[in-house]
Design a protein around this motif. Structure first.
Motif, PDB file in Angstrom:
ATOM      1  N   ASP A 239       0.832  -1.212   0.000  1.00 15.19           N
ATOM      2  CA  ASP A 239       0.000   0.000   0.000  1.00 15.19           C
ATOM      3  C   ASP A 239       0.860   1.254   0.000  1.00 15.19           C
ATOM      4  OD1 ASP A 239      -2.242  -1.596   0.060  1.00 15.19           O
ATOM      5  OD2 ASP A 239      -2.619  -1.343   2.220  1.00 15.19           O
ATOM      6  N   TYR A 240       1.959   1.237   0.784  1.00 11.90           N
ATOM      7  CA  TYR A 240       2.831   2.412   0.839  1.00 11.90           C
ATOM      8  C   TYR A 240       3.491   2.645  -0.515  1.00 11.90           C
ATOM      9  CZ  TYR A 240       5.805   5.919   3.044  1.00 11.90           C
ATOM     10  OH  TYR A 240       6.410   7.105   3.394  1.00 11.90           O
ATOM     11  N   LEU A 241       3.944   1.575  -1.146  1.00 10.81           N
ATOM     12  CA  LEU A 241       4.590   1.705  -2.453  1.00 10.81           C
ATOM     13  C   LEU A 241       3.617   2.211  -3.508  1.00 10.81           C
ATOM     14  CD1 LEU A 241       6.740  -1.562  -2.493  1.00 10.81           C
ATOM     15  CD2 LEU A 241       7.553   0.780  -2.139  1.00 10.81           C
ATOM     16  N   GLU A 242       2.349   1.863  -3.368  1.00 12.79           N
ATOM     17  CA  GLU A 242       1.337   2.300  -4.331  1.00 12.79           C
ATOM     18  C   GLU A 242       0.814   3.697  -4.039  1.00 12.79           C
ATOM     19  OE1 GLU A 242      -1.657  -0.681  -4.132  1.00 12.79           O
ATOM     20  OE2 GLU A 242      -0.389  -2.247  -5.067  1.00 12.79           O
ATOM     21  N   SER A 243       1.188   4.247  -2.876  1.00 11.76           N
ATOM     22  CA  SER A 243       0.650   5.553  -2.467  1.00 11.76           C
ATOM     23  C   SER A 243       1.245   6.718  -3.234  1.00 11.76           C
ATOM     24  CB  SER A 243       0.901   5.760  -0.967  1.00 11.76           C
ATOM     25  OG  SER A 243       2.292   5.975  -0.710  1.00 11.76           O
ATOM     26  N   GLY A 244       2.368   6.481  -3.894  1.00 16.96           N
ATOM     27  CA  GLY A 244       3.033   7.563  -4.610  1.00 16.96           C
ATOM     28  C   GLY A 244       4.182   8.177  -3.835  1.00 16.96           C
ATOM     29  N   GLU A 245       4.293   7.827  -2.550  1.00 13.52           N
ATOM     30  CA  GLU A 245       5.422   8.312  -1.764  1.00 13.52           C
ATOM     31  C   GLU A 245       6.701   7.649  -2.275  1.00 13.52           C
ATOM     32  OE1 GLU A 245       5.688  10.515   0.681  1.00 13.52           O
ATOM     33  OE2 GLU A 245       3.550  11.005   0.812  1.00 13.52           O
ATOM     34  N   LYS A 246       7.746   8.451  -2.468  1.00  8.14           N
ATOM     35  CA  LYS A 246       8.984   7.906  -3.006  1.00  8.14           C
ATOM     36  C   LYS A 246       9.696   7.069  -1.938  1.00  8.14           C
ATOM     37  CE  LYS A 246      13.166   9.076  -5.558  1.00  8.14           C
ATOM     38  NZ  LYS A 246      14.011  10.165  -6.123  1.00  8.14           N
ATOM     39  N   VAL A 247      10.147   5.874  -2.335  1.00  5.51           N
ATOM     40  CA  VAL A 247      10.898   4.983  -1.461  1.00  5.51           C
ATOM     41  C   VAL A 247      12.098   4.438  -2.223  1.00  5.51           C
ATOM     42  CG1 VAL A 247      10.867   2.880  -0.084  1.00  5.51           C
ATOM     43  CG2 VAL A 247       8.803   4.283  -0.221  1.00  5.51           C
ATOM     44  N   ASP A 248      13.294   4.621  -1.693  1.00 10.35           N
ATOM     45  CA  ASP A 248      14.466   4.037  -2.336  1.00 10.35           C
ATOM     46  C   ASP A 248      15.276   3.159  -1.377  1.00 10.35           C
ATOM     47  OD1 ASP A 248      15.800   5.947  -0.780  1.00 10.35           O
ATOM     48  OD2 ASP A 248      16.005   7.354  -2.464  1.00 10.35           O
ATOM     49  N   ALA A 265       8.131  -5.907  -2.123  1.00  9.80           N
ATOM     50  CA  ALA A 265       8.572  -4.991  -3.176  1.00  9.80           C
ATOM     51  C   ALA A 265       8.880  -5.750  -4.462  1.00  9.80           C
ATOM     52  CB  ALA A 265       9.796  -4.212  -2.701  1.00  9.80           C
ATOM     53  N   GLN A 266       9.538  -6.878  -4.362  1.00  6.15           N
ATOM     54  CA  GLN A 266       9.857  -7.683  -5.543  1.00  6.15           C
ATOM     55  C   GLN A 266       8.587  -8.165  -6.240  1.00  6.15           C
ATOM     56  OE1 GLN A 266      12.434 -10.437  -3.429  1.00  6.15           O
ATOM     57  NE2 GLN A 266      14.246  -9.677  -4.530  1.00  6.15           N
ATOM     58  N   GLU A 267       7.603  -8.579  -5.472  1.00  6.21           N
ATOM     59  CA  GLU A 267       6.344  -9.023  -6.054  1.00  6.21           C
ATOM     60  C   GLU A 267       5.608  -7.881  -6.748  1.00  6.21           C
ATOM     61  OE1 GLU A 267       4.310 -10.720  -2.744  1.00  6.21           O
ATOM     62  OE2 GLU A 267       5.431 -12.619  -2.807  1.00  6.21           O
ATOM     63  N   ALA A 268       5.887  -6.643  -6.303  1.00  2.86           N
ATOM     64  CA  ALA A 268       5.268  -5.468  -6.931  1.00  2.86           C
ATOM     65  C   ALA A 268       6.082  -4.967  -8.120  1.00  2.86           C
ATOM     66  CB  ALA A 268       5.113  -4.361  -5.892  1.00  2.86           C
ATOM     67  N   GLY A 269       7.175  -5.663  -8.454  1.00  2.00           N
ATOM     68  CA  GLY A 269       7.959  -5.313  -9.635  1.00  2.00           C
ATOM     69  C   GLY A 269       9.180  -4.455  -9.380  1.00  2.00           C
ATOM     70  N   TYR A 270       9.514  -4.208  -8.128  1.00  5.55           N
ATOM     71  CA  TYR A 270      10.695  -3.405  -7.814  1.00  5.55           C
ATOM     72  C   TYR A 270      11.941  -4.284  -7.791  1.00  5.55           C
ATOM     73  CZ  TYR A 270       7.607   0.425  -6.421  1.00  5.55           C
ATOM     74  OH  TYR A 270       6.659   1.420  -6.416  1.00  5.55           O
ATOM     75  N   ARG A 271      13.065  -3.708  -8.221  1.00  9.98           N
ATOM     76  CA  ARG A 271      14.337  -4.433  -8.221  1.00  9.98           C
ATOM     77  C   ARG A 271      15.131  -4.081  -6.958  1.00  9.98           C
ATOM     78  NH1 ARG A 271      17.038  -2.039 -13.247  1.00  9.98           N
ATOM     79  NH2 ARG A 271      16.082  -0.205 -12.243  1.00  9.98           N
ATOM     80  N   ILE A 272      15.740  -5.130  -6.411  1.00  8.20           N
ATOM     81  CA  ILE A 272      16.571  -4.953  -5.219  1.00  8.20           C
ATOM     82  C   ILE A 272      18.021  -5.272  -5.604  1.00  8.20           C
ATOM     83  CG2 ILE A 272      16.940  -5.613  -2.806  1.00  8.20           C
ATOM     84  CD1 ILE A 272      14.137  -4.501  -3.302  1.00  8.20           C
ATOM     85  N   PRO A 273      18.968  -4.361  -5.451  1.00  7.10           N
ATOM     86  CA  PRO A 273      18.880  -3.049  -4.808  1.00  7.10           C
ATOM     87  C   PRO A 273      18.726  -1.884  -5.783  1.00  7.10           C
ATOM     88  CG  PRO A 273      21.163  -3.610  -5.080  1.00  7.10           C
ATOM     89  CD  PRO A 273      20.375  -4.738  -5.702  1.00  7.10           C
ATOM     90  N   ASP A 275      16.278  -0.447  -7.427  1.00  4.29           N
ATOM     91  CA  ASP A 275      15.205   0.494  -7.120  1.00  4.29           C
ATOM     92  C   ASP A 275      15.118   0.779  -5.623  1.00  4.29           C
ATOM     93  OD1 ASP A 275      14.425   0.492  -9.838  1.00  4.29           O
ATOM     94  OD2 ASP A 275      13.238  -1.327  -9.512  1.00  4.29           O
ATOM     95  N   ILE A 276      15.246  -0.271  -4.837  1.00  2.34           N
ATOM     96  CA  ILE A 276      15.134  -0.137  -3.382  1.00  2.34           C
ATOM     97  C   ILE A 276      16.253  -0.931  -2.715  1.00  2.34           C
ATOM     98  CG2 ILE A 276      13.701  -0.578  -1.341  1.00  2.34           C
ATOM     99  CD1 ILE A 276      11.233  -0.378  -3.092  1.00  2.34           C
ATOM    100  N   ALA A 277      17.096  -0.251  -1.962  1.00  4.27           N
ATOM    101  CA  ALA A 277      18.120  -0.923  -1.155  1.00  4.27           C
ATOM    102  C   ALA A 277      17.466  -1.397   0.139  1.00  4.27           C
ATOM    103  CB  ALA A 277      19.268   0.036  -0.854  1.00  4.27           C
ATOM    104  N   VAL A 278      17.966  -2.520   0.689  1.00  2.00           N
ATOM    105  CA  VAL A 278      17.353  -3.093   1.894  1.00  2.00           C
ATOM    106  C   VAL A 278      18.443  -3.437   2.907  1.00  2.00           C
ATOM    107  CG1 VAL A 278      15.861  -4.900   2.841  1.00  2.00           C
ATOM    108  CG2 VAL A 278      15.508  -4.101   0.482  1.00  2.00           C
ATOM    109  N   ILE A 279      18.196  -3.035   4.158  1.00  2.00           N
ATOM    110  CA  ILE A 279      19.107  -3.370   5.244  1.00  2.00           C
ATOM    111  C   ILE A 279      18.303  -3.889   6.425  1.00  2.00           C
ATOM    112  CG2 ILE A 279      19.121  -1.044   6.263  1.00  2.00           C
ATOM    113  CD1 ILE A 279      22.149  -1.445   6.768  1.00  2.00           C
TER     114      ILE A 279
END
Length: 339
Positions: A239-248, A265-273, A275-279
């Motif tokens: 929901d947050y990713l679809e809200s339009g708020e930028k997340v990297d 995020a991966q299921e929503a089509g985002y690439r790691i890392p 598009d989005i870095a994860v720690i």
């Protein structure tokens, strides 16, 4: 009764060793001089009879029970499993046994622990009521706190700063150095409503560093929290990713929630890392087997365990509160932040 089920007594040891029960007591407690030949005979008799002192009787006589209780929120997690393993080894080397208890957070639980007459208590919890901790201390039980949260109002306990606050700030700074400033904090999920607030040192470190770095005027708006299950957490991330708020970047309070957010995020089509870095936090084995492998913060469990047992021993034997100790964390870099 079959003799093989009869527990040997101190009298039996004395008879086999050819000494008095008083001499056996001196050897067991190591509190009086005993001639070497008698000491050897007693030790050999103890070994032959497989004699073990009755810890309950010792406690009733005002002597040490050689028993430490460790209270934690989630005893099934890898972090606590590894920590209790380190604690058990350190404690055993000093003559103590450790019992692991999941936090019940009731007065009945507190009274039960006090009634067991343990030598000391180690607590690692973000939800155990502070009034209950003070009840242990007021009952003259040595207590060591592993500081997952702010305990500034607790008096009379040993304290170990696990490095969580500064470790959290370091994560934000590290992500910022990668150009990732739109960071989303992923809080724990809990069916019992145990969520983070500013008392939680990981959460506090995230908020303070986001403000200090100028990445957000209101970091509390960049937090996923209040989820009761894994699926609820995944849905909140989507929901947050679809809200339009930028997340990297995602910063997980622990490795598990970081991996859950990464999967969402991966299921929503985002690439790691890309598009989005994860720690994550805790450096569990989970992070080594997800794809991509997870950058995480390592907590120095062996040093924390050794320090906690040393502190308790000082409090038990010298009846004084040791100085607070700080144990730092470090980031273990893997593919989830490496472009």
């Amino acid at each position: 009764m079959d003799s093989k089920f009869v527990r040997p007594t101190r009298k039996d040891v004395a008879k086999l060793a050819g000494v008095s029960e008083t001499v056996v007591s001196y050897v067991i407690n190591n509190n009086r001089y005993v001639a070497q030949d008698k000491r050897v005979r007693v030790q050999e008799a103890i070994k032959k009879l497989n004699y073990r002192p009755n810890s309950i009787a010792r406690t009733l006589k005002g002597k040490s029970s050689n028993h430490i209780v460790f209270i934690a929120d989630q005893i099934v997690t890898e972090h606590f499993s590894l920590l209790i393993s380190e604690l058990d080894e350190c404690a055993y080397d000093k003559g103590y046994m450790v019992s692991l208890c999941s936090n019940r957070n009731t007065e009945e639980f507190v009274r039960e622990i006090i009634g067991r007459c343990c030598d000391g208590i180690i607590i690692s919890s973000i939800s155990f009521t502070k009034r209950f901790i003070q009840m242990f201390i007021d009952a003259n039980i040595p207590v060591v706190l592993l500081e997952n949260r702010d305990y500034s109002e607790i008096h009379g306990a040993g304290r170990i700063n696990n490095g969580l606050y500064e470790g959290s700030r370091e994560c934000v700074r590290y992500l910022g150095s990668l150009g990732r400033k739109n960071i989303l904090y992923i809080d724990r999920y809990s069916a019992r409503g145990h969520f983070s607030d500013m008392n939680d040192l990981r959460y506090r470190g995230f908020v303070h560093q986001m403000e200090e770095s100028g990445y957000s005027s209101n970091p509390l708006e960049r937090v996923i929290t209040g989820c009761e299950s894994v699926e609820a957490l995944k849905q909140s991330v989507r929901d947050y990713l679809e809200s339009g708020e930028k997340v990297d970047a995602f910063f997980g309070r622990n490795d598990k929630v970081a991996c859950i957010a990464m999967q969402a995020a991966q299921e929503a089509g985002y690439r790691i890392p890309e598009d989005i870095a994860v720690i994550g936090f805790d450096n569990s084995t989970l992070g080594q087997y997800v794809m991509p492998t997870l950058t995480s913060v390592e907590i120095r469990r062996a040093e924390i365990a050794r320090t906690a047992v040393d502190m308790l021993q000082e409090m038990i034997e010298q009846h004084k509160i040791p100085d607070p100790v700080h144990v730092s964390t470090k980031i273990i870099y893997r593919k989830s932040t490496d472009i």
